[in-house]
Write a protein that holds these residues in place. Structure first.
Motif, PDB file in Angstrom:
ATOM      1  N   ALA A  96       0.836  -1.194   0.000  1.00 27.95           N
ATOM      2  CA  ALA A  96       0.000   0.000   0.000  1.00 27.95           C
ATOM      3  C   ALA A  96       0.875   1.249   0.000  1.00 27.95           C
ATOM      4  N   THR A  97       0.297   2.326  -0.470  1.00 30.48           N
ATOM      5  CA  THR A  97       0.975   3.624  -0.423  1.00 30.48           C
ATOM      6  C   THR A  97       0.728   4.229   0.948  1.00 30.48           C
ATOM      7  N   CYS A  98       1.779   4.352   1.750  1.00 28.42           N
ATOM      8  CA  CYS A  98       1.637   4.739   3.146  1.00 28.42           C
ATOM      9  C   CYS A  98       2.098   6.173   3.374  1.00 28.42           C
ATOM     10  N   PHE A  99       1.419   6.839   4.320  1.00 32.30           N
ATOM     11  CA  PHE A  99       1.782   8.195   4.723  1.00 32.30           C
ATOM     12  C   PHE A  99       2.663   8.116   5.958  1.00 32.30           C
ATOM     13  N   ARG A 100       3.662   9.009   5.999  1.00 36.93           N
ATOM     14  CA  ARG A 100       4.537   9.074   7.170  1.00 36.93           C
ATOM     15  C   ARG A 100       5.063  10.492   7.342  1.00 36.93           C
ATOM     16  N   ASP A 101       5.516  10.755   8.560  1.00 37.18           N
ATOM     17  CA  ASP A 101       6.134  12.054   8.895  1.00 37.18           C
ATOM     18  C   ASP A 101       5.188  13.215   8.595  1.00 37.18           C
ATOM     19  N   CYS A 102       3.890  13.040   8.918  1.00 39.63           N
ATOM     20  CA  CYS A 102       2.908  14.098   8.667  1.00 39.63           C
ATOM     21  C   CYS A 102       2.892  15.099   9.818  1.00 39.63           C
ATOM     22  N   LEU A 103       2.423  16.287   9.527  1.00 41.25           N
ATOM     23  CA  LEU A 103       2.180  17.323  10.523  1.00 41.25           C
ATOM     24  C   LEU A 103       0.679  17.566  10.623  1.00 41.25           C
ATOM     25  N   TYR A 104       0.165  17.677  11.865  1.00 37.79           N
ATOM     26  CA  TYR A 104      -1.264  17.909  12.064  1.00 37.79           C
ATOM     27  C   TYR A 104      -1.542  19.396  12.216  1.00 37.79           C
ATOM     28  N   LYS A 105      -2.571  19.888  11.492  1.00 38.45           N
ATOM     29  CA  LYS A 105      -3.006  21.268  11.630  1.00 38.45           C
ATOM     30  C   LYS A 105      -4.417  21.402  11.091  1.00 38.45           C
ATOM     31  N   ASP A 106      -5.299  21.966  11.919  1.00 40.38           N
ATOM     32  CA  ASP A 106      -6.675  22.269  11.507  1.00 40.38           C
ATOM     33  C   ASP A 106      -7.366  21.048  10.897  1.00 40.38           C
TER      34      ASP A 106
END
Length: 445
Positions: A96-106
């Motif tokens: 699967a195409t995975c998300f990583r190292d994200c930043l949370y905002k709004d």
């Protein structure tokens, strides 16, 4: 593993490449386009999940396993809901195409890196610490000492200024209705352990958790655990036995919505009675559960009916029906005397001046080795009494009919005798006249 190239491209390049890959034709032959960044969808003030808008619908958000926990903590802190209490995760599809190292905002995940992995996870539900509350030490999850979660541990709430408005927030958060009663120092719930996390709460009753209420924090509290706050919510489920000489005998009553109701004895059996004794910590063997005399009467509260299978160990696991009148028509209230109990207190019928006597079973009679219930004995007694009255009435009726016939016959006899006497007297008079006339004719000659 991420990329196999000797010189990995910049994260932005990887993102563009994998987004383009996601926009290619899928196995079903449809185009899958990433419309925007992943969203944080709130399921409550402090509970959430992740979603990805795709072609106007919503898709899951695979995360790399090494970044999922850190992202959950970041989101909970960003929602001002404390740290993470619990996260439910499932495995994503392979490659699967995975998300990583994200930043949370709004309520969005920004600046994520993408990679294709076979060990990605999907967050199906996350609960932050401020959403976590529980009631401990009561008979049900809707009654007990109030505890909240903070920094990976449970703590208590001080009873200073603790009132129904504060308690209502807890009951509503737990889905337990509204607060019926609050407790504090000297209350019915045992003292807790650990930290006292909240003090001098001043809620309006409309907050979604206690952390939203004005309060004194754990750093400034002067409370000990003897002042732990507690609450009894309206949805608290409880049972009791009333009318007996101790708490292990009596009529079964069920608490719900602030009132006590009774249980119909339709299909009431030894297994259900055993459940009640066990739930009340009165052993597991009922001494008596039926044929109470006088019969147990229902209260003015709700009528409960339970349908239990052999696997249930508690009445709360059984199927429950409330105020279904057709299930209770003609049936009395259920009760039980658990083994070792003193039973019921009933008035003696032998001598009203004597003290009352104790009974643990209804009066019965044995005929030919069979036990006859008191209701049947009563019916038989009434039937015999009616039969006796019928026999007496028949005898009296026959007696009076014979007497009436005798009197009538006697009166008829007297009437005939009187008529015969008058006729004889008339004949004598005629004969006398004849004799007299004969004498006169003889002398004239």
């Amino acid at each position: 593993a991420s990329s196999n190239s000797a010189t990995p491209p910049e994260p932005a390049d990887v993102r563009e490449e994998l987004v383009a890959e996601r926009n290619n034709t899928t196995a079903e032959g449809t185009l899958e386009k990433v419309d925007s960044d992943p969203h944080v969808q709130l399921r409550g003030r402090c509970s959430w999940t992740l979603s990805l808008p795709v072609n106007g619908s919503v898709d899951v958000v695979p995360l790399s396993p090494d970044s999922a926990d850190a992202l959950a903590e970041q989101i909970c802190r960003g929602l001002t809901c404390g740290g993470v209490y619990h996260v439910n995760k499932t495995s994503a599809l392979a490659n699967a195409t995975c998300f990583r190292d994200c930043l949370y905002k709004d309520h969005r995940l920004l600046n994520c890196s993408l990679s294709v992995r076979s060990d990605c996870v999907v967050v199906t539900a996350a609960v932050c610490g401020h959403h976590a509350v529980r009631l401990v030490g009561g008979v049900d999850r809707c009654a007990g000492r109030v505890e909240v979660w903070s920094e990976s541990s449970w703590g208590t709430v001080c009873d200073d200024q603790w009132d129904l408005r504060d308690a209502h927030v807890v009951c509503a958060q737990l889905g337990c209705g509204y607060a019926l009663n609050v407790t504090g120092q000297g209350g019915s719930f045992p003292a807790g352990r650990g930290r006292v996390l909240l003090d001098e709460l001043n809620c309006t009753g409309n907050e979604q958790n206690l952390w939203e209420c004005p309060a004194v924090g754990k750093e400034d509290t002067d409370c000990g655990h003897k002042e732990d706050a507690g609450v009894i919510c309206s949805e608290m489920r409880d049972i009791r036995l009333s009318g007996g000489l101790d708490r292990c005998a009596g009529k079964l009553e069920v608490h719900r919505n602030g009132s006590w109701g009774t249980v119909c004895d339709n299909c009431w059996n030894v297994r259900m009675a055993s459940m009640v004794c066990s739930m009340l910590q009165c052993g597991t063997e009922p001494q008596n559960f039926t044929r109470f005399y006088p019969p147990l009467r229902h209260n003015n509260g709700p009528l409960y009916y339970y349908m239990c299978n052999t696997a249930e160990q508690s009445l709360w696991k059984c199927k429950e029906f409330v105020n279904r009148s057709h299930l209770c028509v003609g049936f009395k209230a259920s009760g039980v005397i658990c083994k070792g109990s003193l039973g019921f207190l009933t008035a003696s019928t032998a001598d009203p001046n004597k003290m009352t006597s104790l009974t643990t079973a209804p009066p019965t009679a044995a005929v030919g080795g069979a036990i006859i219930p008191p209701e049947l004995l009563f019916s038989m007694s009434v039937s015999l009494l009616l039969l006796l009255l019928l026999i007496i009435s028949t005898v009296l009726c026959c007696h009076y009919r014979k007497r009436h016939a005798f009197l009538l016959q006697q009166r008829n006899t007297n009437s005939r005798l009187s008529s015969g006497f008058h006729q004889t007297k008339h004949e004598d008079t005629v004969d006398l006249v004849k004799v007299t006339n004969s004498q006169e004719q003889t002398s004239g000659q």
